[in-house]
Design an enzyme around this catalytic site. Structure first.
Site: not given
Length: 415
Positions: A78-79
């Site tokens: 999800c960075t």
């Protein structure tokens, strides 16, 4: 129990997705994970399941996937989507790896696909990244549905919203994700009545505030350190939870990531215990994945839900579905069930650590200079905690570590 699917798990992390699916009767035959500490946890907890390291090596994946595997999972990074991250979308180097999931599907079709990421996936840059993934699933012949689900609904005192996207070639995905529509509770309570969670690493733009719960456990922080949340207890102490309680907040058994002290990570280096917080924060919540796994195993009936046409180019709704020809927005809550949780202060099973003088001082400085509105009495409570910590003699604080592994039963479905 219903039908049992055979799982190929990409971006497996420490196995949250798969442990929940195992509890629902499904079996994992392959993991793909390149983080050395996460892979070391998988090797201990799922000792009979092969691990391959690189999701980009489609040829190796194809050679390793069981012919019987019919469910592909991918809790991809999800960075580059997260509001707490870089928000670069597919211009970044991490979240874009979901394209490798789609490339694998192009060459090896699975009957079922289950993806997970942060809710900002549907909003960032006009929703173009969710559009790309759904558009490709439609091109490959899948029907799909997604829903934003909160882990709090499952009795855990952690506010954790995640978007789950389920696609199938053989089933109606609405029958899996759209069961249950419980109104959500949002009761404001005094600071002395219950514990309140927040992030001591924040304070300038937000707090991640939680009423009788912790905010979403994270894999890191803006100051690049393991980031347990802080908890303001009803008695005025500010503490951080023990890492074993963090594992429990994610639905794991306490000690899940405490693999053998002498075991080396998959890169041949010693296992770095400090990164356990990162692995826990990045994990898929086990209770949520168990619920989804049971719906996949048992569900055939499509529930009736309020829906309306979703026009291409419109903002993505919090839940939606499509059959490849048309799309519908769905009005449904984040809570498919409601299980009564323990109060946060009572959930904590292991002694928490007091938030240090240094951490408290930095946080108090930020909130004192911030224009944010804070709950009544919060700044004063932080100031009192800081005064108490300043009055205490200096004590050495070390990262909690246990010698040797905590004995745990390996994942049931690895047998």
């Amino acid at each position: 129990m219903g039908r049992a699917l055979n799982v190929t798990a990409l971006f497996a992390g420490i196995g949250g997705f798969e442990l929940g699916l195992h509890r629902a009767g499904h079996k994992t035959s392959l993991f793909c994970e390149n983080d050395p500490e996460a892979a070391a946890v998988l090797a201990v907890r799922f000792p009979k399941v092969k691990i391959v390291p690189d999701v980009r090596d489609i040829d190796e994946l194809l050679e390793s996937i069981s012919p019987r595997s019919n469910l592909l999972t991918a809790g991809f990074p999800c960075t580059d989507f997260s509001q707490a991250g870089r928000t670069q979308g597919f211009a970044g180097t991490q979240s874009v790896l979901v394209r490798d999931t789609l490339r694998l599907l192009e060459r090896r079709r699975f009957d079922h696909v289950l993806l997970e990421n942060v809710p900002n996936w549907r909003k960032l840059h006009g929703g173009q990244y969710l559009e790309e993934v759904i558009g490709e699933l439609e091109r490959l012949g899948y029907h799909w549905a997604y829903r934003t689900v909160d882990a709090q609904a499952f009795g855990l005192p952690q506010r954790r919203l995640r978007l789950f996207l389920y696609a199938s070639k053989v089933d109606d995905p609405r029958a899996v994700l759209f069961h249950g529509n419980v109104p959500e509770t949002d009761i404001r309570r005094p600071l002395t009545e219950c514990a309140h969670g927040f992030y001591w690493t924040e304070g300038t733009r937000g707090l991640g505030w939680g009423e009788d719960c912790v905010p979403t456990l994270k894999g890191g922080s803006t100051i690049s350190i393991p980031s347990p949340p802080a908890i303001l207890m009803p008695d005025g102490r500010i503490v951080t939870p023990d890492i074993r309680d963090a594992e429990r907040l994610q639905g794991f058994a306490a000690g899940w990531t405490d693999v053998e002290e002498s075991r080396k990570a998959s890169d041949g280096l010693p296992f770095r215990h400090r990164r356990r917080w990162t692995q826990i924060g990045n994990a898929v919540n086990v209770e949520v994945s168990t619920w989804i796994g049971r719906r996949i195993a048992q569900s055939r009936e499509t529930p009736s839900v309020p829906e309306a046409p979703l026009i291409r180019g419109e903002p993505w709704s919090e839940a939606a579905w499509g059959d490849g020809r048309r799309r519908w927005r769905v009005n449904i809550s984040h809570w498919p069930v409601v299980r009564k949780p323990k109060p946060l202060s009572g959930f904590l099973k292991y002694p928490p650590a007091l938030l240090s003088e240094r951490a408290t001082a930095g946080f108090y400085k930020r909130i004192s200079a911030s224009s944010l509105r804070f709950p009544d009495g919060f700044k004063e409570a932080v100031a009192k905690h800081l005064a108490r910590m300043e009055a205490q003699p200096l004590r050495k604080v070390s990262f909690p570590r246990k010698r040797g592994p905590i004995p745990l039963q390996a994942a049931e479905a690895a047998e």
